[in-house]
Write an enzyme that holds these catalytic residues in place. Structure first.
Site, mmCIF file in Angstrom:
data_model
loop_
_atom_site.group_PDB
_atom_site.id
_atom_site.type_symbol
_atom_site.label_atom_id
_atom_site.label_comp_id
_atom_site.label_asym_id
_atom_site.label_seq_id
_atom_site.Cartn_x
_atom_site.Cartn_y
_atom_site.Cartn_z
ATOM 1 N N PRO A 1 60.797 66.063 35.243
ATOM 2 C CA PRO A 1 60.602 66.768 36.504
ATOM 3 C C PRO A 1 61.816 67.540 36.993
ATOM 4 C CG PRO A 1 60.378 64.385 36.799
ATOM 5 C CD PRO A 1 60.436 64.646 35.333
ATOM 6 N N ASN A 2 61.538 68.741 37.438
ATOM 7 C CA ASN A 2 62.489 69.651 38.087
ATOM 8 C C ASN A 2 63.471 70.322 37.132
ATOM 9 O OD1 ASN A 2 61.534 69.314 40.803
ATOM 10 N ND2 ASN A 2 62.358 67.239 40.682
ATOM 11 N N ARG B 1 69.214 76.110 41.016
ATOM 12 C CA ARG B 1 69.696 75.313 42.147
ATOM 13 C C ARG B 1 70.757 74.352 41.641
ATOM 14 N NH1 ARG B 1 64.623 76.015 43.564
ATOM 15 N NH2 ARG B 1 64.289 77.183 45.457
ATOM 16 N N TYR C 1 74.233 70.812 37.647
ATOM 17 C CA TYR C 1 73.454 71.048 36.423
ATOM 18 C C TYR C 1 73.814 72.333 35.678
ATOM 19 C CZ TYR C 1 70.751 67.304 38.560
ATOM 20 O OH TYR C 1 70.376 66.110 39.117
ATOM 21 N N ASN D 1 65.306 64.275 28.212
ATOM 22 C CA ASN D 1 65.882 64.054 29.541
ATOM 23 C C ASN D 1 64.703 63.764 30.462
ATOM 24 O OD1 ASN D 1 67.015 64.095 32.053
ATOM 25 N ND2 ASN D 1 68.220 65.957 31.734
ATOM 26 N N ALA E 1 64.230 62.268 36.877
ATOM 27 C CA ALA E 1 64.180 61.116 37.792
ATOM 28 C C ALA E 1 63.336 59.966 37.232
ATOM 29 C CB ALA E 1 63.636 61.559 39.146
ATOM 30 N N GLU F 1 68.274 59.714 24.643
ATOM 31 C CA GLU F 1 68.147 60.123 26.055
ATOM 32 C C GLU F 1 69.374 60.929 26.459
ATOM 33 O OE1 GLU F 1 66.508 57.238 28.816
ATOM 34 O OE2 GLU F 1 68.266 57.527 30.081
ATOM 35 N N HIS G 1 71.339 63.044 29.680
ATOM 36 C CA HIS G 1 71.474 63.441 31.083
ATOM 37 C C HIS G 1 72.588 64.466 31.191
ATOM 38 C CE1 HIS G 1 68.642 60.526 32.298
ATOM 39 N NE2 HIS G 1 69.244 59.658 31.512
ATOM 40 N N ARG H 1 77.237 58.981 40.039
ATOM 41 C CA ARG H 1 76.365 59.433 41.136
ATOM 42 C C ARG H 1 75.832 58.231 41.934
ATOM 43 N NH1 ARG H 1 72.466 63.986 39.032
ATOM 44 N NH2 ARG H 1 72.358 64.346 41.285
HETATM 45 O O1 CA2 Z 1 71.629 64.429 34.937
HETATM 46 C C1 CA2 Z 1 70.461 64.559 34.558
HETATM 47 O O2 CA2 Z 1 70.157 65.231 33.584
HETATM 48 C C2 CA2 Z 1 69.318 63.900 35.355
HETATM 49 O O3 CA2 Z 1 68.384 63.393 34.418
HETATM 50 C C3 CA2 Z 1 68.705 65.005 36.181
HETATM 51 C C4 CA2 Z 1 67.599 64.505 37.119
HETATM 52 C C5 CA2 Z 1 68.088 63.331 37.956
HETATM 53 O O4 CA2 Z 1 67.029 62.811 38.743
HETATM 54 C C6 CA2 Z 1 68.673 62.226 37.084
HETATM 55 O O5 CA2 Z 1 69.152 61.201 37.924
HETATM 56 C C7 CA2 Z 1 69.805 62.752 36.223
HETATM 57 C C8 CA2 Z 1 67.172 65.611 38.094
HETATM 58 C C9 CA2 Z 1 66.777 66.862 37.453
HETATM 59 C C10 CA2 Z 1 66.695 67.912 38.506
HETATM 60 O O6 CA2 Z 1 66.998 69.117 37.894
HETATM 61 C C11 CA2 Z 1 67.337 70.163 38.682
HETATM 62 C C12 CA2 Z 1 67.885 71.225 38.029
HETATM 63 C C13 CA2 Z 1 68.280 72.312 38.753
HETATM 64 C C14 CA2 Z 1 68.090 72.341 40.114
HETATM 65 C C15 CA2 Z 1 67.532 71.268 40.747
HETATM 66 C C16 CA2 Z 1 67.138 70.170 40.027
#
Ligand code: CA2
Length: 149
Positions: free
Chosen positions: A9-10, A17, A22, A73, A76, A97, A99, A106
């Site tokens: 997700p996301n 963003r 990221y 990845n 969440a 996996e 991240h 964090r």
């Molecule tokens: O660090 C990572 O890759 C995470 O898997 C990213 C997840 C987060 O919930 C994990 O704790 C760590 C969130 C991905 C959200 O991705 C975005 C990318 C750009 C802008 C907003 C969100």
């Protein structure tokens, strides 16, 4: 090798963003880069992204017998998806996996990965390079196995 790269997700919002966390590369260019990297090593990458847990479970199940390895990845879902954990355990495709951020630097709730126990290993905090590092690990493992034969 045939790789499946799964993003949860996301992660389709990469580059749009939170570049401080990221990075500024977008999802499409990440996939293009991974495909190029794999091709340079005689391999292929298929990229799959979903914001839906069940769709990710379906993709993992469908990977069985089709792909040599998964790089994932789970976003969440990492922190609470027993369904994704069970799917990884149910298939015989090894998974690493990844991240992008260092989840241990964090919030506390990001420190725990429910899904990592079903993976060969976990890479975090290396930015988008983590995906390439995971592919590189599988490629070097395959090479050393072939040398032993
Ligand atoms: O660090 C990572 O890759 C995470 O898997 C990213 C997840 C987060 O919930 C994990 O704790 C760590 C969130 C991905 C959200 O991705 C975005 C990318 C750009 C802008 C907003 C969100």
């Amino acid at each position: 090798m045939k790789f499946l790269v799964i993003n949860g997700p996301n992660l389709n919002l990469l580059g749009q963003r939170e570049p401080g966390i990221y990075g500024s590369e977008n999802y499409e260019s990440l996939c293009a880069h991974l495909k190029e990297f794999a091709a340079a090593h005689g391999s292929t990458v298929d990229c799959f992204q979903s914001n839906h847990e069940g769709a990710i479970v379906d993709a993992i199940q469908a990977a069985n017998g089709v792909y040599d390895a998964i790089v994932m990845n789970p976003g969440a879902y990492t922190h609470y998806s027993v369904a994704i954990l069970d799917a990884l355990k149910a298939v015989s495709v090894p998974c690493i996996e990844v991240h992008i951020s260092n989840i241990h630097q964090r919030e506390e709730f990001r420190h725990k990965s429910v899904t990592a126990p079903a993976c060969v290993g976990q890479i975090c905090g290396l930015g988008l390079y983590g995906y390439e590092a995971a592919l590189g690990y599988f490629l070097s493992e395959r090479e050393s196995n072939q040398r032993e034969l």
